[in-house]
Motif scaffolding. Sequence first.
Motif, PDB file in Angstrom:
ATOM      1  N   UNK A  80       0.789  -1.227   0.000  1.00 39.09           N
ATOM      2  CA  UNK A  80       0.000   0.000   0.000  1.00 39.09           C
ATOM      3  C   UNK A  80       0.817   1.271   0.000  1.00 39.09           C
ATOM      4  N   UNK A  81       2.143   1.174  -0.024  1.00 41.24           N
ATOM      5  CA  UNK A  81       2.947   2.389  -0.020  1.00 41.24           C
ATOM      6  C   UNK A  81       4.255   2.126  -0.756  1.00 41.24           C
ATOM      7  N   UNK A  82       4.924   3.196  -1.129  1.00 39.53           N
ATOM      8  CA  UNK A  82       6.188   3.074  -1.832  1.00 39.53           C
ATOM      9  C   UNK A  82       7.339   3.065  -0.824  1.00 39.53           C
ATOM     10  N   UNK A  83       8.536   2.670  -1.254  1.00 42.99           N
ATOM     11  CA  UNK A  83       9.657   2.531  -0.330  1.00 42.99           C
ATOM     12  C   UNK A  83       9.945   3.799   0.459  1.00 42.99           C
ATOM     13  N   UNK A  84      10.203   3.648   1.733  1.00 41.48           N
ATOM     14  CA  UNK A  84      10.555   4.754   2.617  1.00 41.48           C
ATOM     15  C   UNK A  84      12.034   4.619   2.940  1.00 41.48           C
ATOM     16  N   UNK A  85      12.823   5.564   2.467  1.00 39.68           N
ATOM     17  CA  UNK A  85      14.263   5.444   2.635  1.00 39.68           C
ATOM     18  C   UNK A  85      14.675   5.616   4.092  1.00 39.68           C
ATOM     19  N   UNK A  86      15.711   4.850   4.474  1.00 44.52           N
ATOM     20  CA  UNK A  86      16.354   5.079   5.759  1.00 44.52           C
ATOM     21  C   UNK A  86      15.736   4.375   6.944  1.00 44.52           C
ATOM     22  N   UNK A  87      14.592   3.710   6.780  1.00 41.85           N
ATOM     23  CA  UNK A  87      13.940   3.037   7.899  1.00 41.85           C
ATOM     24  C   UNK A  87      14.064   1.528   7.731  1.00 41.85           C
ATOM     25  N   UNK A  88      14.973   0.924   8.485  1.00 41.60           N
ATOM     26  CA  UNK A  88      15.179  -0.522   8.385  1.00 41.60           C
ATOM     27  C   UNK A  88      13.937  -1.265   8.859  1.00 41.60           C
ATOM     28  N   UNK A  89      13.309  -0.766   9.913  1.00 34.76           N
ATOM     29  CA  UNK A  89      12.126  -1.431  10.453  1.00 34.76           C
ATOM     30  C   UNK A  89      10.983  -1.416   9.437  1.00 34.76           C
ATOM     31  N   UNK A  90      10.840  -0.297   8.742  1.00 38.01           N
ATOM     32  CA  UNK A  90       9.810  -0.211   7.702  1.00 38.01           C
ATOM     33  C   UNK A  90      10.064  -1.250   6.613  1.00 38.01           C
ATOM     34  N   UNK A  91      11.309  -1.353   6.166  1.00 38.14           N
ATOM     35  CA  UNK A  91      11.646  -2.315   5.119  1.00 38.14           C
ATOM     36  C   UNK A  91      11.431  -3.738   5.629  1.00 38.14           C
ATOM     37  N   UNK A  92      11.793  -3.997   6.865  1.00 33.21           N
ATOM     38  CA  UNK A  92      11.587  -5.332   7.429  1.00 33.21           C
ATOM     39  C   UNK A  92      10.109  -5.701   7.398  1.00 33.21           C
ATOM     40  N   UNK A  93       9.257  -4.765   7.789  1.00 37.32           N
ATOM     41  CA  UNK A  93       7.808  -5.018   7.799  1.00 37.32           C
ATOM     42  C   UNK A  93       7.279  -5.238   6.389  1.00 37.32           C
ATOM     43  N   UNK A  94       7.765  -4.448   5.441  1.00 36.18           N
ATOM     44  CA  UNK A  94       7.252  -4.554   4.074  1.00 36.18           C
ATOM     45  C   UNK A  94       7.703  -5.868   3.415  1.00 36.18           C
ATOM     46  N   UNK A  95       8.941  -6.280   3.682  1.00 34.61           N
ATOM     47  CA  UNK A  95       9.409  -7.551   3.123  1.00 34.61           C
ATOM     48  C   UNK A  95       8.627  -8.703   3.751  1.00 34.61           C
ATOM     49  N   UNK A  96       8.428  -8.651   5.058  1.00 33.85           N
ATOM     50  CA  UNK A  96       7.665  -9.702   5.734  1.00 33.85           C
ATOM     51  C   UNK A  96       6.232  -9.763   5.210  1.00 33.85           C
ATOM     52  N   UNK A  97       5.695  -8.619   4.807  1.00 33.72           N
ATOM     53  CA  UNK A  97       4.327  -8.533   4.278  1.00 33.72           C
ATOM     54  C   UNK A  97       4.149  -9.374   3.008  1.00 33.72           C
ATOM     55  N   UNK A  98       5.273  -9.658   2.347  1.00 33.45           N
ATOM     56  CA  UNK A  98       5.242 -10.437   1.112  1.00 33.45           C
ATOM     57  C   UNK A  98       4.991 -11.918   1.379  1.00 33.45           C
ATOM     58  N   UNK A  99       5.194 -12.346   2.631  1.00 36.33           N
ATOM     59  CA  UNK A  99       5.118 -13.769   2.955  1.00 36.33           C
ATOM     60  C   UNK A  99       4.062 -14.049   4.020  1.00 36.33           C
ATOM     61  N   UNK A 100       3.433 -15.209   3.903  1.00 44.26           N
ATOM     62  CA  UNK A 100       2.496 -15.655   4.944  1.00 44.26           C
ATOM     63  C   UNK A 100       3.247 -15.906   6.244  1.00 44.26           C
ATOM     64  N   UNK A 101       4.395 -16.566   6.129  1.00 42.96           N
ATOM     65  CA  UNK A 101       5.252 -16.828   7.282  1.00 42.96           C
ATOM     66  C   UNK A 101       6.368 -15.800   7.293  1.00 42.96           C
ATOM     67  N   UNK A 102       6.329 -14.835   8.226  1.00 44.26           N
ATOM     68  CA  UNK A 102       7.350 -13.776   8.238  1.00 44.26           C
ATOM     69  C   UNK A 102       8.772 -14.305   8.350  1.00 44.26           C
ATOM     70  N   UNK A 103       8.943 -15.530   8.845  1.00 44.07           N
ATOM     71  CA  UNK A 103      10.279 -16.091   8.997  1.00 44.07           C
ATOM     72  C   UNK A 103      10.959 -16.320   7.644  1.00 44.07           C
ATOM     73  N   UNK A 104      10.158 -16.391   6.571  1.00 47.22           N
ATOM     74  CA  UNK A 104      10.740 -16.550   5.240  1.00 47.22           C
ATOM     75  C   UNK A 104      11.538 -15.307   4.858  1.00 47.22           C
ATOM     76  N   UNK A 105      11.155 -14.169   5.448  1.00 56.08           N
ATOM     77  CA  UNK A 105      11.877 -12.914   5.201  1.00 56.08           C
ATOM     78  C   UNK A 105      13.150 -12.909   6.034  1.00 56.08           C
TER      79      UNK A 105
END
Length: 257
Positions: A125-150
């Motif tokens: 629902x949003x475009x990449x936000x630079x500089x926020x590791x936590x944001x990127x972690x959440x967005x990558x995990x959002x791609x998977x049913x099991x967040x551990x795959x991220x």
Amino acid sequence: MKYEVHAEGKFQFIDEGKGETLLLLHGLFGALSNWDGIIECFSDRYRVLIPLLPIYELPPREAGLDALLDFLEAFVVFKNLTNMTVLGNSLGGHIGLLYTLKNQENVQRLVLTGSSGLFENSMGGSFPKRGSYEYIRERVAYTFYDPEVATKDLIDEVFETTSSIPKCMSIVGIAKSAQRHNLAKDLYKIKVPTLLVWGLNDTITPPHVGYEFNRLIAGSELHFIDKCCHAPMMEHPDKFNVIVERFLEKHVSVPVE
């Protein structure tokens, strides 16, 4: 990455096995390693070829699906490929659709998984936000049913990419281009056997998108994988490979004389 990445001219790619070509296309935040399960399963009897799409190398003004399609067409010509099965995930599916629509005589089968082209919820629902590791972690995990795959390696790779302003601009340009390139009115033209493999829990291209592709591509075959999100070949490689193998066996390729 456990497979050799070849470099020839402007192209980088994995080329494993011999036989009929399976051409694999990764997504916007994808990587060559996304297809490890396919290589392991099929390279003993197919040639598995995976070009690295120049998503982050395109000048921001050129960043879009047209440029990626041009790149793919040039790669196919450069490698003298014919009689291919094209497999695409997410944005890679979209590029595969565009290639097939334009070069249908060169495609024997088409496999789409979590493909864009009708609707996609980019980056949750949003475009990449630079500089926020936590944001990127959440967005990558959002791609998977099991967040551990991220895995941390995958998150680090995306974080490094989105920390670059030019790369971020390219990502945004390509994502907007994908949203503009809605293919609903063109999908009836696809006549090659088409397989659709969707995660039942896909949050980016939800299940209704799979159903719509199935409705619009005549004769297409739709399968869902439970407890699976946007990248079935990564989350459930064994189940994904069984579905793909049955499809390949069902639609035996006819060599071009």
